[in-house]
Design a protein around this motif. Structure first.
Motif, PDB file in Angstrom:
ATOM      1  N   THR A  18      -0.839  39.394   5.525  1.00 19.01           N
ATOM      2  CA  THR A  18      -2.270  40.581   5.545  1.00 19.01           C
ATOM      3  C   THR A  18      -3.030  39.002   5.720  1.00 19.01           C
ATOM      4  O   THR A  18      -4.162  40.209   5.777  1.00 19.01           O
ATOM      5  N   ASN A  19      -3.049  38.555   5.699  1.00 21.10           N
ATOM      6  CA  ASN A  19      -4.314  36.901   5.348  1.00 21.10           C
ATOM      7  C   ASN A  19      -3.582  35.920   6.336  1.00 21.10           C
ATOM      8  O   ASN A  19      -2.263  35.149   5.806  1.00 21.10           O
ATOM      9  N   VAL A  20      -4.818  35.141   7.181  1.00 22.19           N
ATOM     10  CA  VAL A  20      -4.123  34.009   8.259  1.00 22.19           C
ATOM     11  C   VAL A  20      -4.261  33.115   6.854  1.00 22.19           C
ATOM     12  O   VAL A  20      -4.847  32.467   6.025  1.00 22.19           O
ATOM     13  N   ILE A  28      -6.144  39.678   7.932  1.00 21.79           N
ATOM     14  CA  ILE A  28      -5.584  40.387   9.652  1.00 21.79           C
ATOM     15  C   ILE A  28      -5.226  41.539  10.074  1.00 21.79           C
ATOM     16  O   ILE A  28      -4.631  42.153   9.528  1.00 21.79           O
ATOM     17  N   SER A  29      -5.869  42.437  10.995  1.00 23.43           N
ATOM     18  CA  SER A  29      -5.876  43.657  10.711  1.00 23.43           C
ATOM     19  C   SER A  29      -5.275  44.427  11.607  1.00 23.43           C
ATOM     20  O   SER A  29      -4.413  44.276  12.101  1.00 23.43           O
ATOM     21  N   ALA A  74      -9.718  44.611   2.384  1.00 23.27           N
ATOM     22  CA  ALA A  74      -9.744  44.785   3.845  1.00 23.27           C
ATOM     23  C   ALA A  74      -8.551  46.212   4.275  1.00 23.27           C
ATOM     24  O   ALA A  74      -8.179  46.362   5.566  1.00 23.27           O
ATOM     25  N   VAL A  75      -7.412  45.825   3.478  1.00 23.49           N
ATOM     26  CA  VAL A  75      -5.925  45.475   3.885  1.00 23.49           C
ATOM     27  C   VAL A  75      -6.098  47.847   3.242  1.00 23.49           C
ATOM     28  O   VAL A  75      -5.794  48.546   4.281  1.00 23.49           O
ATOM     29  N   TRP A  76      -6.662  48.157   2.701  1.00 24.23           N
ATOM     30  CA  TRP A  76      -6.703  49.601   2.371  1.00 24.23           C
ATOM     31  C   TRP A  76      -7.792  50.085   2.640  1.00 24.23           C
ATOM     32  O   TRP A  76      -7.739  51.215   3.525  1.00 24.23           O
TER      33      TRP A  76
END
Length: 297
Positions: A18-20, A28-29, A74-76
């Motif tokens: 989910t994140n670089v 990471i959208s 941002a994931v949620w």
């Protein structure tokens, strides 16, 4: 605006990175999955990997962090937008990191202790289902109890899937879960929506002659050469999907491990994997995508 695809042929995406580089801020959208037209290609997004731990400050971990850690804000948010567009967002529990299902496989008091935290997590984050990736020994009675409780607590619309290795869906095949999926299917098949069969790391192939249940099940493959052995070039996958969907109209679909670097788009456009798979299951792949696949193989 594109509308969500029907799930007669499912397109399932696992979303763990989910994140670089595991950073706290570089998100990471997954919203690129909403870009396809005329309909959204993806049907299910599985947020991974959820674990149940023995830590009083927080019993649930998402990739080693509490799910309310700001790195997941941002994931949620993305998940809610996907759900609003008609995509089912669920959580993958378990996987290679062991312990979660051992904790859920004890006596009734132990089960209630750990299940309560899982229940509250699923409800609190409005997740629409759960994918049980049992890669450790668990009893048949234990997994039946878990499925029964999930179905009773969340209702018939809640998606319950499991992720056996492909060989576990063949008589006499290998298995990582401890229980027999044939026995589970006989006892609780009506409560299980589908299996995301893992056809990589040497655990079999969806061809030839898949079983009836495998046909109603997404066949899971690595979405990039970086994601494990067993990657198959997109040209080969395209031919296989066309053959399977032509011969078996009820073929379940395809699942990918995992989203962030899926070809043909790679890290720059990982959402193109979902569109590619959906088009090939409909027999509609465009020349532009064929060319890109040849370059990515």
């Amino acid at each position: 605006m594109a509308h969500a695809a029907a799930d007669d042929h499912r397109v399932v995406v696992y979303y763990q990175t989910t994140n670089v580089n595991n950073s706290a801020t570089d998100h990471i959208s997954i919203l690129g999955l909403l870009n396809s037209a005329p309909q959204i290609a993806v049907t299910h997004v599985l947020i991974a990997a959820v674990h149940i731990v023995d830590e009083p400050d927080g019993w649930i971990r998402l990739n080693d962090f509490p799910p309310d850690n700001p790195r997941f804000d941002a994931v949620w948010s993305d998940a809610a937008q996907l759900q609003a567009a008609g995509v089912a967002v669920t959580a993958m529990v378990g996987g290679a990191a062991q312990g979660s299902f051992q904790r859920l496989d004890g006596d009734d008091a132990q089960f209630e202790r750990y299940y309560g935290h899982l229940h509250d997590f699923l409800a609190g984050y409005n997740l629409q289902g759960v994918d049980l990736d049992v890669e450790e020994r668990m009893s048949l009675a234990g997994v039946v109890r878990l499925i029964d409780r999930l179905r009773a607590d969340f209702g018939p619309a809640f998606v319950i899937s499991l992720a056996p290795v492909g060989a576990a869906l063949r008589k006499g095949g290998g298995n990582l879960s401890g229980f027999s999926y044939f026995d589970l299917e006989a006892q609780r098949g009506s409560a299980i929506d589908f299996y995301n069969a893992q056809f990589y790391f040497g655990w079999g192939s969806p061809r030839p002659r898949p079983t009836t249940r495998t046909l109603s099940t997404p066949a899971s493959r690595p979405a990039s050469t970086e994601n494990g052995s067993g990657f198959v070039s997109l040209d080969v996958v395209a031919n296989t999907l066309r053959d399977l969907t032509a011969q078996y109209p009820d073929f379940g679909g395809v699942a990918a491990w995992e989203y962030f670097n899926s070809v043909p788009g790679g890290k720059a456009a990982p959402w193109e994997w979902a569109t590619w798979m959906a088009e090939n299951m409909r027999g509609e792949q465009s020349p532009r995508r064929k060319l890109r696949a040849s370059r990515s193989a």
